[in-house]
Design an enzyme around this catalytic site. Structure first.
Site, mmCIF file in Angstrom:
data_model
loop_
_atom_site.group_PDB
_atom_site.id
_atom_site.type_symbol
_atom_site.label_atom_id
_atom_site.label_comp_id
_atom_site.label_asym_id
_atom_site.label_seq_id
_atom_site.Cartn_x
_atom_site.Cartn_y
_atom_site.Cartn_z
ATOM 1 N N ASN A 1 -23.972 -7.703 -9.551
ATOM 2 C CA ASN A 1 -24.520 -6.550 -8.615
ATOM 3 C C ASN A 1 -25.629 -5.959 -9.117
ATOM 4 O OD1 ASN A 1 -23.022 -7.166 -6.584
ATOM 5 N ND2 ASN A 1 -21.482 -5.332 -6.719
ATOM 6 N N CYS B 1 -21.297 -0.580 -3.373
ATOM 7 C CA CYS B 1 -21.246 -1.097 -4.539
ATOM 8 C C CYS B 1 -22.394 -0.903 -5.388
ATOM 9 C CB CYS B 1 -20.898 -2.610 -4.177
ATOM 10 S SG CYS B 1 -19.348 -2.965 -3.299
ATOM 11 N N ASP C 1 0.969 -1.129 0.050
ATOM 12 C CA ASP C 1 -0.020 -0.087 0.072
ATOM 13 C C ASP C 1 0.884 1.075 -0.029
ATOM 14 O OD1 ASP C 1 -3.255 0.298 0.846
ATOM 15 O OD2 ASP C 1 -2.101 2.114 0.900
ATOM 16 N N LEU D 1 -17.374 -10.176 -2.218
ATOM 17 C CA LEU D 1 -17.448 -10.036 -0.685
ATOM 18 C C LEU D 1 -18.286 -9.130 -0.208
ATOM 19 C CD1 LEU D 1 -13.411 -9.664 -0.490
ATOM 20 C CD2 LEU D 1 -14.776 -11.819 -0.260
ATOM 21 N N PHE E 1 -32.706 -11.643 -0.856
ATOM 22 C CA PHE E 1 -32.496 -10.291 -1.771
ATOM 23 C C PHE E 1 -34.020 -10.018 -2.210
ATOM 24 C CE2 PHE E 1 -28.602 -8.045 -1.861
ATOM 25 C CZ PHE E 1 -27.901 -8.991 -0.823
ATOM 26 N N LEU E 2 -35.115 -10.370 -1.431
ATOM 27 C CA LEU E 2 -36.440 -9.969 -1.765
ATOM 28 C C LEU E 2 -36.890 -9.323 -0.612
ATOM 29 C CD1 LEU E 2 -38.086 -12.823 -3.775
ATOM 30 C CD2 LEU E 2 -37.459 -10.522 -4.525
ATOM 31 N N ARG F 1 -22.022 4.910 3.340
ATOM 32 C CA ARG F 1 -21.752 5.376 1.926
ATOM 33 C C ARG F 1 -23.356 4.822 1.226
ATOM 34 N NH1 ARG F 1 -16.258 2.993 0.202
ATOM 35 N NH2 ARG F 1 -16.788 1.680 1.614
ATOM 36 N N LYS G 1 -18.896 -9.528 -12.839
ATOM 37 C CA LYS G 1 -19.076 -8.983 -11.498
ATOM 38 C C LYS G 1 -20.393 -7.775 -11.530
ATOM 39 C CE LYS G 1 -18.545 -6.790 -7.575
ATOM 40 N NZ LYS G 1 -17.768 -6.819 -6.658
HETATM 41 C C1 UDX Z 1 -22.762 -6.132 -2.183
HETATM 42 C C2 UDX Z 1 -22.954 -7.486 -2.939
HETATM 43 O O1 UDX Z 1 -24.039 -8.177 -2.121
HETATM 44 C C3 UDX Z 1 -21.603 -8.136 -2.996
HETATM 45 O O2 UDX Z 1 -21.745 -9.479 -3.647
HETATM 46 C C4 UDX Z 1 -20.607 -7.266 -3.541
HETATM 47 O O3 UDX Z 1 -19.241 -7.696 -3.684
HETATM 48 C C5 UDX Z 1 -20.527 -5.884 -2.858
HETATM 49 O O4 UDX Z 1 -21.926 -5.235 -2.866
HETATM 50 P P1 UDX Z 1 -22.580 -5.077 0.297
HETATM 51 O O5 UDX Z 1 -22.591 -3.924 -0.420
HETATM 52 O O6 UDX Z 1 -21.779 -5.416 1.184
HETATM 53 O O7 UDX Z 1 -22.408 -6.283 -0.927
HETATM 54 O O8 UDX Z 1 -24.262 -5.378 1.076
HETATM 55 P P2 UDX Z 1 -25.456 -6.308 0.475
HETATM 56 O O9 UDX Z 1 -25.621 -7.036 1.682
HETATM 57 O O10 UDX Z 1 -25.520 -6.949 -0.692
HETATM 58 O O11 UDX Z 1 -26.559 -5.173 0.733
HETATM 59 C C6 UDX Z 1 -26.716 -4.144 -0.116
HETATM 60 C C7 UDX Z 1 -27.845 -3.009 0.114
HETATM 61 O O12 UDX Z 1 -29.053 -3.648 -0.350
HETATM 62 C C8 UDX Z 1 -28.114 -2.834 1.676
HETATM 63 O O13 UDX Z 1 -28.296 -1.393 1.913
HETATM 64 C C9 UDX Z 1 -29.234 -3.718 2.109
HETATM 65 O O14 UDX Z 1 -29.790 -2.919 3.233
HETATM 66 C C10 UDX Z 1 -30.116 -3.643 0.983
HETATM 67 N N1 UDX Z 1 -30.782 -4.935 0.773
HETATM 68 C C11 UDX Z 1 -30.614 -6.192 0.750
HETATM 69 C C12 UDX Z 1 -32.255 -4.751 0.751
HETATM 70 O O15 UDX Z 1 -32.729 -3.713 0.617
HETATM 71 N N2 UDX Z 1 -33.289 -6.015 0.766
HETATM 72 C C13 UDX Z 1 -32.605 -7.211 0.492
HETATM 73 O O16 UDX Z 1 -33.308 -8.199 0.411
HETATM 74 C C14 UDX Z 1 -31.104 -7.302 0.633
#
Ligand code: UDX
Length: 427
Positions: free
Chosen positions: A198, A250, A30, A140, A239-240, A319, A194
């Site tokens: 997402n 992300c 780094d 991740l 994710f529903l 964020r 990727k």
């Molecule tokens: C995400 C992807 O899941 C991961 O694979 C990628 O590499 C990085 O981006 P992350 O941003 O850590 O990971 O969070 P994640 O758990 O995916 O949730 C993202 C957002 O979606 C959160 O704000 C969460 O509250 C929202 N969410 C998630 C919902 O509103 N409903 C759901 O059913 C699931």
């Protein structure tokens, strides 16, 4: 194998530490000396459950070492680029850190297999003109990154030479990922996998949020709709969860970046545009629910309690958080008091940058006291455990807007709470 990691942010540090745990000889690079020093002392510069323990162990057992000198990567067989790709105002990703890292590696170790792990627009890896380019996206999730690394759903490697892809896959051998969950392809396809993943997850959430809005109008319950849909194995129940919308570092960034790629390639990404728009409106929708409750009770509410600031539970990351979107809007008219178990400091920094001042409470009880309504925005475990009667006792007006559907509407109503939840339209 000797592995180099460039960039010790979230992805780089998790990847480096986990590779060391798998027995590889890892050098993390780094340019920020402060981070290098911390890592060598076994201290993680970021918060991620389980990471510090692994880091300490691997530093102690001398499988991991941090440096700021590219010369220390000259013996590495495989070097991962894990630097940031922050969004530019246009939505395009800023690739200058990736390009700089690639140039430095070319100078010190031109024969190494150079694997881009940073999320980069399709075509980027090949554009770096490396001798042995490869692409290996990360999947991740914050909060469970170590587990996601150690038990991946799939491994994706894009390379021009098959033997290079095989060498990269060999690094993960101990994880015993089944063959049919390992994808070897070209770098550009790997890059798109990727983004497509997402964007699809973000779309899945925006889709259920759209259903939630329909539910409210027709007297249905989106939680049951989601359950019914999710039992179809082609859809799946994860994710529903309808709510105040998705956030984090992300989803928004990646959806916008792939839209930018599409537009550059003369394609109008209509679904992706809607994914973003529905999500933006969803945060505002939570405010509309609150205003409707004020109207129904014929009160002019002023003081609002917000429970939850982080973009999801178990992180201090704010964020693109729905709570911030909501606060920015609410702050124009209302007096806001907010609580979050660990994300208050980050929220303060973000809001102060925009000149927005709100109150913060040390605990949820103080936050609720004498407020005209409570908006639940992040589903922290401690909020799930609040006895419903406490809302009635503490709030000046017992209005509860459940932005994540964590409380039982029936129970809340039974206890005299004026309850409104996303996607709950039953009378
Ligand atoms: C995400 C992807 O899941 C991961 O694979 C990628 O590499 C990085 O981006 P992350 O941003 O850590 O990971 O969070 P994640 O758990 O995916 O949730 C993202 C957002 O979606 C959160 O704000 C969460 O509250 C929202 N969410 C998630 C919902 O509103 N409903 C759901 O059913 C699931």
């Amino acid at each position: 194998m000797k592995v180099g990691i460039v960039g010790t942010g979230y992805v780089g540090l998790v990847t480096g530490t986990c590779f060391a745990e798998l027995g590889h000889d890892v050098t993390c690079l780094d340019v920020v000396m402060e981070k290098v020093n911390k890592i060598n002392k076994g201290i993680t510069p970021i918060y991620e459950p389980g990471l510090e323990e692994l880091l300490k162990k691997n530093i102690r057992e001398k499988r991991l070492f941090a440096t700021s000198n590219y010369g220390d990567l000259k013996d590495a067989e495989i070097i991962f680029i894990c630097v940031g790709t922050p969004p530019k105002p246009t939505g395009e990703s800023d690739l200058s850190y990736v390009r700089r890292a690639a140039e430095q590696i070319k100078e010190t170790n031109p024969d190494a297999i150079v694997v881009v792990k940073s999320t980069v627009p399709p075509g980027t890896t090949l554009s770096l003109n490396l001798k042995n380019p490869a692409m290996n996206p990360e999947f991740l999730k914050e909060g469970v990154a170590v587990e996601d690394f150690m038990k991946p759903d799939r491994l994706v490697v894009g390379a021009l030479k098959k033997e290079n892809a095989e060498k990269v896959l060999k690094l993960y051998e101990k994880l015993k990922v089944p063959q049919d969950r390992q994808i070897v392809t070209d770098p550009t396809t790997a890059e798109l996998i990727k983004y497509a993943s997402n964007a699809f997850l973000a779309a899945k959430i925006s889709f259920i949020n759209e259903m939630a809005n329909i539910c409210e109008r027709i007297g249905a319950d989106v939680k049951v709709v989601a359950k019914g849909m999710g039992l179809d194995s082609r859809i799946g129940e994860r994710f529903l969860n309808a709510g105040a919308g998705w956030g984090g570092s992300c989803f928004g960034k990646d959806v916008k970046a792939i839209m930018h790629t599409a537009i550059e390639a003369n394609y109008e990404p209509k679904i992706l545009e809607s994914v973003i728009e529905v999500n933006y409106n969803q945060a505002l929708h939570v405010i509309a629910l609150m205003e409707r409750a004020f109207e129904e009770r014929k009160i002019k509410g002023k003081r609002i309690a917000i429970l939850g600031l982080a973009f999801k539970p178990d992180t201090d990351d704010v964020r693109d958080a729905a709570a911030l979107r909501i606060i920015r809007e609410l702050a124009k008219e209302y007096e806001i008091t907010a609580h979050d178990p660990i994300a208050i400091e980050n929220t303060k920094k973000e809001l102060e940058r925009d000149g927005i001042r709100i109150h913060y409470s040390r605990n949820w009880e103080e936050c609720l006291k004498n407020k005209d309504a409570c908006l639940l925005i992040t589903e922290w475990k401690e909020y799930r455990e609040i006895p419903l009667k406490r809302f009635k006792e503490l709030l000046a007006h017992p209005i509860l807007i459940d932005g994540r559907r964590i409380y039982s509407p029936e129970e809340a109503k039974k206890r005299g709470i004026h309850y409104k939840g996303v996607g709950y339209g039953k009378k």
